[in-house]
Scaffold this motif. Structure first.
Motif, short mmCIF file in Angstrom:
data_model
loop_
_atom_site.label_atom_id
_atom_site.label_comp_id
_atom_site.label_asym_id
_atom_site.label_seq_id
_atom_site.Cartn_x
_atom_site.Cartn_y
_atom_site.Cartn_z
N GLU A 1 0.82 -1.20 0.00
CA GLU A 1 0.00 0.00 0.00
C GLU A 1 0.86 1.26 0.00
O GLU A 1 0.55 2.23 -0.69
CB GLU A 1 -0.93 0.00 1.21
N GLU A 2 1.96 1.24 0.76
CA GLU A 2 2.85 2.41 0.82
C GLU A 2 3.59 2.64 -0.49
O GLU A 2 4.11 3.72 -0.72
CB GLU A 2 3.86 2.25 1.96
N ILE A 3 3.65 1.63 -1.35
CA ILE A 3 4.32 1.79 -2.64
C ILE A 3 3.32 2.14 -3.75
O ILE A 3 3.50 3.10 -4.48
CB ILE A 3 5.11 0.52 -3.02
N TYR A 4 2.24 1.36 -3.87
CA TYR A 4 1.39 1.55 -5.06
C TYR A 4 0.50 2.78 -4.98
O TYR A 4 0.20 3.39 -6.01
CB TYR A 4 0.59 0.29 -5.39
N ARG A 5 0.09 3.21 -3.80
CA ARG A 5 -0.75 4.41 -3.73
C ARG A 5 -0.01 5.68 -4.16
O ARG A 5 -0.49 6.39 -5.03
CB ARG A 5 -1.35 4.57 -2.33
N PRO A 6 1.17 5.98 -3.59
CA PRO A 6 1.88 7.20 -4.05
C PRO A 6 2.33 7.10 -5.51
O PRO A 6 2.42 8.11 -6.20
CB PRO A 6 3.09 7.31 -3.13
N ALA A 7 2.63 5.88 -5.97
CA ALA A 7 3.07 5.69 -7.35
C ALA A 7 1.89 5.70 -8.33
O ALA A 7 2.10 5.65 -9.54
CB ALA A 7 3.85 4.39 -7.48
N LYS A 8 0.67 5.73 -7.82
CA LYS A 8 -0.56 5.69 -8.62
C LYS A 8 -0.59 4.47 -9.54
O LYS A 8 -0.95 4.55 -10.70
CB LYS A 8 -0.71 6.98 -9.43
N ALA A 9 -0.17 3.34 -8.99
CA ALA A 9 -0.13 2.09 -9.74
C ALA A 9 -1.29 1.19 -9.31
O ALA A 9 -1.98 1.47 -8.34
CB ALA A 9 1.20 1.38 -9.50
N GLU A 10 -1.47 0.10 -10.03
CA GLU A 10 -2.48 -0.90 -9.70
C GLU A 10 -1.80 -2.08 -9.03
O GLU A 10 -0.79 -2.58 -9.53
CB GLU A 10 -3.19 -1.38 -10.97
N LEU A 11 -2.37 -2.54 -7.93
CA LEU A 11 -1.88 -3.74 -7.27
C LEU A 11 -2.50 -4.94 -7.97
O LEU A 11 -3.71 -5.12 -7.96
CB LEU A 11 -2.26 -3.73 -5.79
N VAL A 12 -1.66 -5.74 -8.62
CA VAL A 12 -2.15 -6.91 -9.34
C VAL A 12 -2.31 -8.07 -8.37
O VAL A 12 -3.36 -8.71 -8.32
CB VAL A 12 -1.20 -7.29 -10.50
N GLN A 13 -1.26 -8.33 -7.57
CA GLN A 13 -1.30 -9.48 -6.67
C GLN A 13 -0.20 -9.38 -5.63
O GLN A 13 0.87 -8.83 -5.89
CB GLN A 13 -1.12 -10.77 -7.48
N ILE A 14 -0.49 -9.93 -4.46
CA ILE A 14 0.54 -10.19 -3.46
C ILE A 14 0.55 -11.70 -3.27
O ILE A 14 -0.44 -12.28 -2.85
CB ILE A 14 0.24 -9.50 -2.12
N ILE A 15 1.64 -12.33 -3.64
CA ILE A 15 1.73 -13.78 -3.52
C ILE A 15 3.02 -14.11 -2.77
O ILE A 15 4.10 -13.72 -3.20
CB ILE A 15 1.65 -14.49 -4.88
N GLY A 16 2.88 -14.76 -1.64
CA GLY A 16 4.04 -15.01 -0.79
C GLY A 16 4.60 -13.68 -0.32
O GLY A 16 3.88 -12.86 0.22
N ASN A 17 5.87 -13.45 -0.56
CA ASN A 17 6.50 -12.18 -0.22
C ASN A 17 6.80 -11.35 -1.46
O ASN A 17 7.71 -10.53 -1.47
CB ASN A 17 7.79 -12.42 0.58
N THR A 18 6.02 -11.57 -2.51
CA THR A 18 6.22 -10.86 -3.77
C THR A 18 4.99 -10.02 -4.10
O THR A 18 3.86 -10.49 -4.03
CB THR A 18 6.49 -11.86 -4.92
N ILE A 19 5.26 -8.77 -4.47
CA ILE A 19 4.20 -7.83 -4.85
C ILE A 19 4.31 -7.59 -6.35
O ILE A 19 5.40 -7.34 -6.85
CB ILE A 19 4.37 -6.50 -4.09
N ILE A 20 3.18 -7.66 -7.05
CA ILE A 20 3.16 -7.40 -8.49
C ILE A 20 2.37 -6.11 -8.72
O ILE A 20 1.22 -6.00 -8.29
CB ILE A 20 2.52 -8.56 -9.28
N LEU A 21 3.00 -5.15 -9.40
CA LEU A 21 2.38 -3.85 -9.68
C LEU A 21 2.31 -3.59 -11.17
O LEU A 21 3.20 -4.01 -11.93
CB LEU A 21 3.18 -2.72 -9.02
N TYR A 22 1.27 -2.87 -11.59
CA TYR A 22 1.10 -2.49 -12.99
C TYR A 22 0.71 -1.02 -13.06
O TYR A 22 -0.09 -0.54 -12.25
CB TYR A 22 0.00 -3.33 -13.65
N LYS A 23 1.27 -0.34 -14.02
CA LYS A 23 0.86 1.03 -14.32
C LYS A 23 1.09 1.26 -15.81
O LYS A 23 2.18 1.02 -16.31
CB LYS A 23 1.66 2.04 -13.51
#
Length: 97
Positions: free
Chosen positions: A63-85
């Motif tokens: 949340e602290e990364i994708y909100r300021p970056a105005k990106a879309e959170l695709v998935q959190i799987i294990g300890n990996t975050i996938i973002l798209y913009k």
């Protein structure tokens, strides 16, 4: 806002990617968010790894990364975050409807 079909498409595309950022003991800072924004502009789809020594919860980190970056959170799987913009200048990924 991404639809379910679009998220599935992006998850499939991200499967072969390696994480390009790691969040560790230092947590999330403005410099990391700026680097993520730049990487999203260049690549559109990225993975971020949350290390074991990170004191924050992975959901909070995302949340602290994708909100300021105005990106879309695709998935959190294990300890990996996938973002798209979607890139403004280097559009590479065409999302299904």
């Amino acid at each position: 806002m991404l639809k379910g079909k679009q998220k599935r498409f992006l998850r499939a595309k991200a499967h072969h990617l390696n994480p390009i950022f790691q969040v560790g003991k230092g947590g999330v800072n403005d410099h990391l968010v700026q680097q993520v924004e730049d990487a999203l502009e260049a690549r559109e789809l990225i993975k971020i790894s949350v290390l074991q020594n990170c004191e924050q919860d992975k959901n909070q980190v995302a949340e602290e990364i994708y909100r300021p970056a105005k990106a879309e959170l695709v998935q959190i799987i294990g300890n990996t975050i996938i973002l798209y913009k979607e890139s403004r200048e280097k559009k590479q990924i065409v999302l299904p409807n």
